[in-house]
Motif scaffolding. Sequence first.
Motif, short mmCIF file in Angstrom:
data_model
loop_
_atom_site.label_atom_id
_atom_site.label_comp_id
_atom_site.label_asym_id
_atom_site.label_seq_id
_atom_site.Cartn_x
_atom_site.Cartn_y
_atom_site.Cartn_z
N MET A 1 20.27 38.23 14.95
CA MET A 1 19.53 39.40 14.66
C MET A 1 17.90 39.20 14.56
O MET A 1 17.56 38.49 13.82
N SER A 2 17.06 39.90 15.26
CA SER A 2 15.72 39.62 15.15
C SER A 2 14.89 40.52 14.04
O SER A 2 15.77 41.27 13.67
N GLU A 3 14.07 39.68 13.38
CA GLU A 3 13.34 40.43 12.25
C GLU A 3 12.15 40.42 12.39
O GLU A 3 11.62 39.42 13.40
N ALA A 4 11.16 41.00 11.80
CA ALA A 4 9.67 41.03 12.06
C ALA A 4 9.09 40.76 10.69
O ALA A 4 9.55 41.48 9.58
N LEU A 5 8.07 39.97 10.54
CA LEU A 5 7.39 39.60 9.42
C LEU A 5 5.95 39.83 9.61
O LEU A 5 5.39 39.76 10.66
N THR A 6 5.22 40.56 8.54
CA THR A 6 3.78 41.06 8.77
C THR A 6 3.10 40.22 7.76
O THR A 6 3.49 40.08 6.54
N TYR A 7 1.96 39.70 8.18
CA TYR A 7 0.89 39.15 7.37
C TYR A 7 -0.37 39.55 7.56
O TYR A 7 -0.89 40.09 8.34
N SER A 8 -1.34 39.87 6.41
CA SER A 8 -2.82 40.33 6.16
C SER A 8 -3.36 39.19 6.75
O SER A 8 -3.25 38.09 5.75
N VAL A 9 -4.46 39.07 7.36
CA VAL A 9 -5.34 37.77 7.49
C VAL A 9 -6.52 38.24 7.62
O VAL A 9 -7.17 38.55 8.78
N PRO A 10 -7.34 38.62 6.52
CA PRO A 10 -8.46 39.23 6.65
C PRO A 10 -9.81 38.39 7.37
O PRO A 10 -10.76 39.17 7.75
N ALA A 11 -9.69 37.33 7.50
CA ALA A 11 -10.77 36.53 8.28
C ALA A 11 -10.54 36.48 9.70
O ALA A 11 -11.58 36.21 10.27
N LEU A 19 -5.99 34.11 19.43
CA LEU A 19 -5.46 33.23 20.25
C LEU A 19 -5.07 32.16 19.34
O LEU A 19 -4.17 31.45 19.47
N SER A 20 -5.93 31.55 18.39
CA SER A 20 -5.66 30.33 17.39
C SER A 20 -4.32 30.58 16.79
O SER A 20 -3.48 29.70 16.68
N ILE A 21 -4.39 31.56 16.14
CA ILE A 21 -3.06 32.22 15.29
C ILE A 21 -1.97 32.09 16.22
O ILE A 21 -0.90 31.57 15.86
N ARG A 22 -1.90 32.82 17.46
CA ARG A 22 -0.91 32.86 18.37
C ARG A 22 -0.22 31.58 18.70
O ARG A 22 0.79 31.22 18.48
N GLU A 23 -1.11 30.68 19.08
CA GLU A 23 -0.72 29.50 19.57
C GLU A 23 -0.03 28.41 18.49
O GLU A 23 0.89 27.87 18.64
N GLU A 24 -0.50 28.63 16.99
CA GLU A 24 0.08 27.85 16.02
C GLU A 24 1.45 28.45 15.59
O GLU A 24 2.45 27.97 15.68
N VAL A 25 1.49 29.79 15.68
CA VAL A 25 2.62 30.69 15.02
C VAL A 25 3.61 30.46 16.06
O VAL A 25 4.86 30.43 15.76
N GLY A 63 -6.41 27.87 10.63
CA GLY A 63 -7.84 27.78 9.99
C GLY A 63 -7.94 29.33 9.16
O GLY A 63 -9.03 29.77 8.73
N TYR A 64 -6.95 29.92 8.93
CA TYR A 64 -6.98 31.18 8.37
C TYR A 64 -5.82 31.30 6.93
O TYR A 64 -5.00 30.66 7.01
N GLU A 65 -6.27 32.20 6.20
CA GLU A 65 -5.14 32.49 4.96
C GLU A 65 -4.50 33.93 5.27
O GLU A 65 -5.20 34.58 5.54
N ALA A 66 -3.06 33.61 5.16
CA ALA A 66 -2.44 34.82 5.23
C ALA A 66 -2.23 35.11 3.76
O ALA A 66 -1.71 34.85 2.93
N THR A 67 -2.19 36.69 3.57
CA THR A 67 -1.93 37.30 2.34
C THR A 67 -0.84 38.31 2.20
O THR A 67 -0.46 38.49 3.32
#
Length: 67
Positions: A1-11, A19-25, A63-67
């Motif tokens: 079963m697929s799930e979705a997680l959401t993160y606020s990344v203000p920067a 692109l950087s975030i997509r590549e790492e995650v 290089g970013y912080e998820a809140t």
Amino acid sequence: MSEALTYSVPAIHCAHCALSIREEVSEVEGVEDVAVDLDTKVVTVSGTAVDDRAVRAAIEDAGYEAT
């Protein structure tokens, strides 16, 4: 079963940031899709048995912080 997680990344503010975030995650085990909304500064990760800590670490590796 697929799930979705959401993160606020203000920067995030440009396509390069997204692109950087997509590549790492996308390397996290179980991740099937990574969507970055630059307007709302929200990252949505979809997949099966995705480890929240691993996703947060991948966002930090980009290089970013998820809140």
